[in-house]
Design an enzyme around this catalytic site. Structure first.
Site, PDB file in Angstrom:
ATOM      1  N   ASP A 189       0.768  -1.098  -0.112  1.00  0.00           N
ATOM      2  CA  ASP A 189       0.255  -0.083  -0.215  1.00  0.00           C
ATOM      3  C   ASP A 189       0.794   1.580  -0.004  1.00  0.00           C
ATOM      4  O   ASP A 189       2.188   1.308   1.031  1.00  0.00           O
ATOM      5  CB  ASP A 189      -1.027  -0.063   1.267  1.00  0.00           C
ATOM      6  N   GLU A 245      -7.613   4.919  12.856  1.00  0.00           N
ATOM      7  CA  GLU A 245      -6.254   4.705  13.613  1.00  0.00           C
ATOM      8  C   GLU A 245      -6.338   5.649  13.905  1.00  0.00           C
ATOM      9  O   GLU A 245      -6.992   6.828  14.545  1.00  0.00           O
ATOM     10  CB  GLU A 245      -4.495   4.098  13.126  1.00  0.00           C
TER      11      GLU A 245
END
Length: 267
Positions: free
Chosen positions: A66, A157
């Site tokens: 990613d 997150e």
């Protein structure tokens, strides 16, 4: 004196009228948004396996990566030659940031042959889940049943700007995630992949909401052994096991054979 007072009064009145009609500027994201990639905050709080982490047993998995603007333009031919077969690319953050390298990264991974998808870095204290899903869907987070496009991913997150859980209760955070997922489903026909860590999720969402029946799990844990999963999931779809390595960006393993990865893209 009278004329001066009259002039001052007229000027003040005009100024107040102007202030009343000028809209407040949009709340821009700090310049550091470019550095907020999948796992950037998890690494700060939970430790980063940048090197020296043995590769997990990868039998029956598919390697991938990613990236975000942090990687700039990516040499996709090299990543393909090195074995990467899928990629997630950061598209958006909140409702005010677009990855300036998105086109090169998203289209480049596709044209080299990878199965790819886009992800959104969530800021739940800036706007509601539906608004951020709309922003994401309009700026790279779409989906098509072409067998090469993964469902959009929601990156949940630690808050890079302040309170760990963005000042939200577990119940409110679960509601925010649900609102994002429901709107993205309305816009694209797919529920999002959810990216998170076990520690953050269990602290900020806990048991107030579960998404395992609709959203595949993309879990970050920088170690040779995965460990416990976040509440609500019994298995991971993708494991981000290292933050730097063979491929640009983070190192990932899809939990299954290549034909299952194709099935995820083509449902």
């Amino acid at each position: 004196m009278t004329n001066s007072l009259h002039t001052w009064t007229a000027w003040l009145s005009a100024a107040l009228i102007m202030l009343a009609v000028v809209p407040a500027p949009a709340r821009a994201l700090p310049a550091g948004s470019a550095d907020h990639f999948a796992g950037s905050q998890i690494a700060k709080h939970e430790g980063r396996g940048r090197s020296g982490v043995p590769r997990p047993n990868s039998a029956g998995t598919v390697p991938g990566m990613d990236v975000s603007s942090h990687q700039g333009d990516v040499d996709w031919a090299k990543s393909w030659a090195d074995g990467a077969r899928f990629a997630y690319v950061k598209a958006t953050e909140g409702t005010g940031y677009l990855n300036p390298n998105f086109t090169q990264q998203y289209n480049g991974s596709y044209h080299i042959g990878m199965i790819r998808g886009a992800y959104h870095f969530a800021l739940p204290d800036r706007s509601d889940g539906a608004a951020q899903a709309d922003f994401f869907a309009a700026n790279g987070g779409g989906w098509s049943p072409d067998g090469k496009t993964l469902p959009g991913a929601l990156d949940m997150e630690y808050n890079p700007y302040g309170d760990t859980c963005y000042g939200l209760s577990q119940e409110a955070m679960g509601g925010w995630v649900k609102a994002f997922g429901d709107r993205l489903f309305q816009r694209t026909g797919r529920y999002p992949m959810i990216y998170t860590s076990t520690s953050w999720w269990n602290r900020c969402v806990g048991t107030t909401a579960t998404f395992g029946s609709t959203s595949p799990l993309w879990v970050a844990h920088y170690a040779e052994v995965l460990g416990p999963l976040p509440n609500g999931w019994t298995y991971q779809t993708i494991w981000q096991w290292q933050a730097a390595g063979l491929f640009p960006g983070d190192q990932n393993l899809f939990n299954g054979a290549y034909d299952r990865l194709q099935a995820l893209a083509g449902i």
